[in-house]
Design a protein around this motif. Structure first.
Motif, PDB file in Angstrom:
ATOM      1  N   ASN A   1       0.811  -1.221   0.000  1.00 12.51           N
ATOM      2  CA  ASN A   1       0.000   0.000   0.000  1.00 12.51           C
ATOM      3  C   ASN A   1       0.849   1.279   0.000  1.00 12.51           C
ATOM      4  OD1 ASN A   1      -2.454  -1.523   0.200  1.00 12.51           O
ATOM      5  ND2 ASN A   1      -1.990  -1.815   2.380  1.00 12.51           N
ATOM      6  N   VAL A   2       1.912   1.267  -0.791  1.00 17.87           N
ATOM      7  CA  VAL A   2       2.832   2.403  -0.816  1.00 17.87           C
ATOM      8  C   VAL A   2       2.127   3.678  -1.261  1.00 17.87           C
ATOM      9  CG1 VAL A   2       4.834   3.374  -1.984  1.00 17.87           C
ATOM     10  CG2 VAL A   2       4.924   1.039  -1.123  1.00 17.87           C
ATOM     11  N   VAL A   3       1.399   3.616  -2.360  1.00 18.53           N
ATOM     12  CA  VAL A   3       0.738   4.813  -2.886  1.00 18.53           C
ATOM     13  C   VAL A   3      -0.310   5.319  -1.897  1.00 18.53           C
ATOM     14  CG1 VAL A   3      -0.663   5.756  -4.755  1.00 18.53           C
ATOM     15  CG2 VAL A   3       1.187   4.158  -5.276  1.00 18.53           C
ATOM     16  N   ARG A   4      -1.078   4.414  -1.317  1.00 19.94           N
ATOM     17  CA  ARG A   4      -2.088   4.835  -0.337  1.00 19.94           C
ATOM     18  C   ARG A   4      -1.436   5.542   0.839  1.00 19.94           C
ATOM     19  NH1 ARG A   4      -4.470   0.580   3.642  1.00 19.94           N
ATOM     20  NH2 ARG A   4      -2.389   1.070   4.471  1.00 19.94           N
TER      21      ARG A   4
ATOM     22  N   ASN B   1       1.426   7.074   0.967  1.00 22.55           N
ATOM     23  CA  ASN B   1       1.936   8.375   0.532  1.00 22.55           C
ATOM     24  C   ASN B   1       0.816   9.395   0.447  1.00 22.55           C
ATOM     25  OD1 ASN B   1       4.465   7.232   0.344  1.00 22.55           O
ATOM     26  ND2 ASN B   1       4.504   7.170  -1.899  1.00 22.55           N
ATOM     27  N   ASN B   2      -0.307   8.968  -0.117  1.00 22.81           N
ATOM     28  CA  ASN B   2      -1.446   9.880  -0.256  1.00 22.81           C
ATOM     29  C   ASN B   2      -2.037  10.286   1.097  1.00 22.81           C
ATOM     30  OD1 ASN B   2      -1.423  10.188  -3.036  1.00 22.81           O
ATOM     31  ND2 ASN B   2      -2.769   8.437  -3.395  1.00 22.81           N
ATOM     32  N   VAL B   3      -2.046   9.360   2.036  1.00 22.31           N
ATOM     33  CA  VAL B   3      -2.554   9.700   3.369  1.00 22.31           C
ATOM     34  C   VAL B   3      -1.643  10.732   4.030  1.00 22.31           C
ATOM     35  CG1 VAL B   3      -3.022   8.826   5.696  1.00 22.31           C
ATOM     36  CG2 VAL B   3      -3.787   7.523   3.703  1.00 22.31           C
ATOM     37  N   ARG B   4      -0.341  10.560   3.878  1.00 22.46           N
ATOM     38  CA  ARG B   4       0.590  11.563   4.416  1.00 22.46           C
ATOM     39  C   ARG B   4       0.270  12.939   3.828  1.00 22.46           C
ATOM     40  NH1 ARG B   4       5.173  10.016   7.052  1.00 22.46           N
ATOM     41  NH2 ARG B   4       6.183  11.980   6.487  1.00 22.46           N
ATOM     42  N   MET B   5       0.075  12.974   2.531  1.00 23.41           N
ATOM     43  CA  MET B   5      -0.247  14.236   1.864  1.00 23.41           C
ATOM     44  C   MET B   5      -1.567  14.799   2.377  1.00 23.41           C
ATOM     45  SD  MET B   5      -0.781  14.942  -2.201  1.00 23.41           S
ATOM     46  CE  MET B   5      -1.677  13.406  -2.378  1.00 23.41           C
ATOM     47  N   ALA B   6      -2.581  13.952   2.488  1.00 16.89           N
ATOM     48  CA  ALA B   6      -3.901  14.410   2.925  1.00 16.89           C
ATOM     49  C   ALA B   6      -3.851  14.963   4.345  1.00 16.89           C
ATOM     50  CB  ALA B   6      -4.905  13.262   2.839  1.00 16.89           C
ATOM     51  N   GLU B   7      -3.116  14.302   5.215  1.00 19.99           N
ATOM     52  CA  GLU B   7      -3.033  14.728   6.606  1.00 19.99           C
ATOM     53  C   GLU B   7      -2.388  16.110   6.735  1.00 19.99           C
ATOM     54  OE1 GLU B   7      -3.925  13.374   9.797  1.00 19.99           O
ATOM     55  OE2 GLU B   7      -5.319  12.405   8.417  1.00 19.99           O
ATOM     56  N   VAL B   8      -1.456  16.416   5.853  1.00 20.77           N
ATOM     57  CA  VAL B   8      -0.724  17.675   5.971  1.00 20.77           C
ATOM     58  C   VAL B   8      -1.391  18.812   5.197  1.00 20.77           C
ATOM     59  CG1 VAL B   8       1.487  18.832   5.548  1.00 20.77           C
ATOM     60  CG2 VAL B   8       1.446  16.437   6.310  1.00 20.77           C
ATOM     61  N   TRP B   9      -1.945  18.520   4.001  1.00 18.30           N
ATOM     62  CA  TRP B   9      -2.311  19.606   3.093  1.00 18.30           C
ATOM     63  C   TRP B   9      -3.785  19.753   2.777  1.00 18.30           C
ATOM     64  CZ3 TRP B   9       1.392  22.973   2.637  1.00 18.30           C
ATOM     65  CH2 TRP B   9       2.709  22.551   2.820  1.00 18.30           C
ATOM     66  N   LEU B  10      -4.597  18.734   2.980  1.00 17.81           N
ATOM     67  CA  LEU B  10      -5.975  18.789   2.495  1.00 17.81           C
ATOM     68  C   LEU B  10      -6.980  19.339   3.502  1.00 17.81           C
ATOM     69  CD1 LEU B  10      -4.810  17.266   0.095  1.00 17.81           C
ATOM     70  CD2 LEU B  10      -6.812  15.768   0.139  1.00 17.81           C
TER      71      LEU B  10
ATOM     72  N   LEU C   1      -6.587   4.057   6.798  1.00 18.68           N
ATOM     73  CA  LEU C   1      -5.443   4.953   6.645  1.00 18.68           C
ATOM     74  C   LEU C   1      -4.114   4.216   6.716  1.00 18.68           C
ATOM     75  CD1 LEU C   1      -6.532   8.066   8.743  1.00 18.68           C
ATOM     76  CD2 LEU C   1      -7.290   7.297   6.489  1.00 18.68           C
ATOM     77  N   GLY C   2      -4.059   3.112   7.404  1.00 20.84           N
ATOM     78  CA  GLY C   2      -2.823   2.350   7.496  1.00 20.84           C
ATOM     79  C   GLY C   2      -1.757   3.074   8.310  1.00 20.84           C
ATOM     80  N   ASP C   3      -0.550   2.573   8.243  1.00 22.21           N
ATOM     81  CA  ASP C   3       0.580   3.148   8.966  1.00 22.21           C
ATOM     82  C   ASP C   3       1.310   4.107   8.026  1.00 22.21           C
ATOM     83  OD1 ASP C   3       2.664   3.793  10.607  1.00 22.21           O
ATOM     84  OD2 ASP C   3       3.652   1.831  10.488  1.00 22.21           O
ATOM     85  N   TYR C   4       0.960   5.370   8.096  1.00 25.20           N
ATOM     86  CA  TYR C   4       1.537   6.350   7.182  1.00 25.20           C
ATOM     87  C   TYR C   4       2.695   7.133   7.798  1.00 25.20           C
ATOM     88  CZ  TYR C   4      -1.639   9.407   9.799  1.00 25.20           C
ATOM     89  OH  TYR C   4      -2.301  10.087  10.793  1.00 25.20           O
ATOM     90  N   GLY C   5       3.062   6.797   9.019  1.00 19.23           N
ATOM     91  CA  GLY C   5       4.231   7.401   9.641  1.00 19.23           C
ATOM     92  C   GLY C   5       3.953   8.737  10.309  1.00 19.23           C
ATOM     93  N   ASP C   6       5.012   9.371  10.747  1.00 21.81           N
ATOM     94  CA  ASP C   6       4.943  10.642  11.471  1.00 21.81           C
ATOM     95  C   ASP C   6       4.976  11.806  10.482  1.00 21.81           C
ATOM     96  OD1 ASP C   6       5.082  12.740  13.232  1.00 21.81           O
ATOM     97  OD2 ASP C   6       7.084  12.269  13.974  1.00 21.81           O
ATOM     98  N   VAL C   7       3.981  12.668  10.511  1.00 19.75           N
ATOM     99  CA  VAL C   7       3.932  13.819   9.598  1.00 19.75           C
ATOM    100  C   VAL C   7       4.090  15.138  10.356  1.00 19.75           C
ATOM    101  CG1 VAL C   7       2.531  12.636   7.871  1.00 19.75           C
ATOM    102  CG2 VAL C   7       1.404  13.895   9.721  1.00 19.75           C
ATOM    103  N   SER C   8       4.506  15.078  11.606  1.00 24.53           N
ATOM    104  CA  SER C   8       4.595  16.301  12.405  1.00 24.53           C
ATOM    105  C   SER C   8       5.575  17.311  11.818  1.00 24.53           C
ATOM    106  CB  SER C   8       4.985  15.957  13.844  1.00 24.53           C
ATOM    107  OG  SER C   8       6.233  15.272  13.887  1.00 24.53           O
ATOM    108  N   SER C   9       6.703  16.824  11.265  1.00 23.46           N
ATOM    109  CA  SER C   9       7.679  17.757  10.697  1.00 23.46           C
ATOM    110  C   SER C   9       7.131  18.451   9.459  1.00 23.46           C
ATOM    111  CB  SER C   9       8.978  17.028  10.359  1.00 23.46           C
ATOM    112  OG  SER C   9       8.772  16.065   9.339  1.00 23.46           O
TER     113      SER C   9
END
Length: 435
Positions: A313-316, A318-327, A342-350
């Motif tokens: 689910n690499v693309v998903r 990546n898209n979740v990271r983008m959505a969490e920060v910008w949308l 949403l899966g495990d999309y990692g830390d987006v705090s930075s």
């Protein structure tokens, strides 16, 4: 050079498979299997093949600054075919004025094919301006490009794919607007190189498309909106505002790329990074333009030929990271598409801190001011599907933006996977009460 040779002048080179020897047939099939394009045909075409000068007449009259900055061209590759990679390199070296080309940086993203090891290093010795960087492990597109950016010394960085061909006059239309405004990001017109015959198909300036997206966060191509045509006074050769970029080919000031936060290094392999940086450019004070006078051909294939390894689910992600920060609140429309997995999309705090530090605008501002043509589901009168109970039919508006004053169109959907018709799904986004 013999312009009558295979593929010269961008002409197609077709192979009659029935006339091939058993050995050639094996080579033919293996080329397709490894690359998802016809490597057998590519190998028959010169790596320095000629192309016609496809530029519109108006483009030939444009005067560019005599003091344009130098560019560093960064190409990231992973297990690329020999002839395709060399053709990409030669097209840059042969069709870029030496005074503008600082360097070509090749970033090998941990390739395993033997021809990309010693043979490539030996071949590149002849080129003073070509540098090769080896990634110690698989990085993916975004982190691989960051490696190239960090090694670049040119004032402008041009990111290109490894299966492209630059045409005459490709670079000046990209760097001239950036030289005038360092927050401008430029993309070329991306012409199609056929994956089977390697025919170069040119798109005239009048038919230039701009990038968009849908709520599955997939990149889409669209015609230039009427408002943008009016802004450019219907001069087809002038740069055009584009809401998003395809991502494979673009030019950006090296300092502005750093100012914007380069790429999100939390994104894996490939996918989503093109929309993410597009939103970031517009929302954080920049401008994204396409240059109709700059043409680069690209080999389009139906799917990547490489494996993403154990990562799912690499693309998903990546898209979740983008959505969490910008949308902002609009991320809900994407999450509906993925059933909120949403899966495990990692830390987006930075990345959120980056947005705050740059004082970026809201996504609502982007939709209103940059991409007003996009239909927001909450603004639709009705949404859902209409189907016939007795026949395999569905309704679809034939008009891009769902003009409620125009009639709906009936499509036959029988036998079509996912009820897809002519590239559209049988779904109504907007419906008049009178329809």
């Amino acid at each position: 050079m013999d312009t009558n040779g295979p593929g010269e002048l961008g002409k197609p080179f077709k192979v009659n498979k029935s006339l091939l020897t058993p050995e050639e047939k094996l080579e033919f099939e293996e080329g397709w299997r490894i690359n998802n394009f016809n490597e057998f045909v590519s190998n028959k075409i010169s790596v320095q093949r000629t192309l016609l000068d496809y530029r519109d007449k108006q483009c030939l009259t444009v005067k560019y600054s005599n003091n344009l900055p130098e560019v560093s061209v960064v190409i990231t590759f992973h297990n690329e075919a020999w002839s395709v990679l060399l053709r990409s390199i030669y097209s840059i070296l042969n069709r870029t004025p030496p005074s503008l080309l600082k360097e070509v940086i090749l970033v090998d993203d941990f390739s395993t094919m033997e021809h990309l090891k010693g043979p490539l290093e030996e071949f590149l010795i002849r080129f003073k301006k070509v540098k090769l960087i080896r990634a110690p492990r698989r990085q993916g597109l975004t982190r691989g490009r960051i490696l190239g950016y960090k090694a670049a010394v040119g004032e402008i960085v041009v990111f290109l794919d490894s299966h492209i061909e630059c045409t005459e006059g490709w670079v000046e239309p990209l760097i001239d607007p950036i030289a005038k405004n360092w927050t401008t990001v430029m993309t070329p017109v991306i012409d199609v190189i056929d994956s089977d015959t390697f025919q170069y198909s040119f798109l005239p300036a009048e038919t230039t498309s701009v990038g968009g997206f849908d709520w599955s966060l997939s990149f889409t191509w669209h015609g230039i909106p009427e408002s943008e045509k009016k802004r450019r006074k219907y001069q087809h050769h002038l740069p055009v505002r584009s809401p998003t970029m395809a991502g494979g080919l673009f030019a950006i000031s090296r300092k502005y790329f750093e100012y914007l936060g380069t790429y999100d290094e939390g994104m894996d392999i490939w996918g989503g990074e093109n929309l993410e940086i597009s939103f970031r450019i517009w929302m954080c004070g920049g401008t994204l333009l396409t240059a109709p006078c700059s043409h680069i051909g690209h080999v389009f294939r139906k799917s990547p030929p490489y494996s993403w390894g154990s990562k799912a689910n690499v693309v998903r992600n990546n898209n979740v990271r983008m959505a969490e920060v910008w949308l902002d609140e609009f991320k809900e429309y994407f999450y509906q598409h993925i059933n909120y997995t949403l899966g495990d999309y990692g830390d987006v705090s930075s990345r959120k801190s980056l947005r705050e530090r740059l004082k970026c605008r809201s996504f609502d501002w982007f939709l209103v001011n940059v991409y007003p043509e996009l239909i927001v589901p909450a603004e639709a009168l009705y949404s859902g599907e209409i189907r016939s109970k007795t026949q395999p039919l569905c309704l679809e508006s034939p008009h891009r933006y769902g003009d409620v004053n125009k009639p709906l169109k009936l499509f036959y959907c029988h036998g079509l996977k996912g009820n897809q018709v002519n590239g559209y799904y049988c779904r109504l986004e907007k419906l008049s009460l009178n329809s």
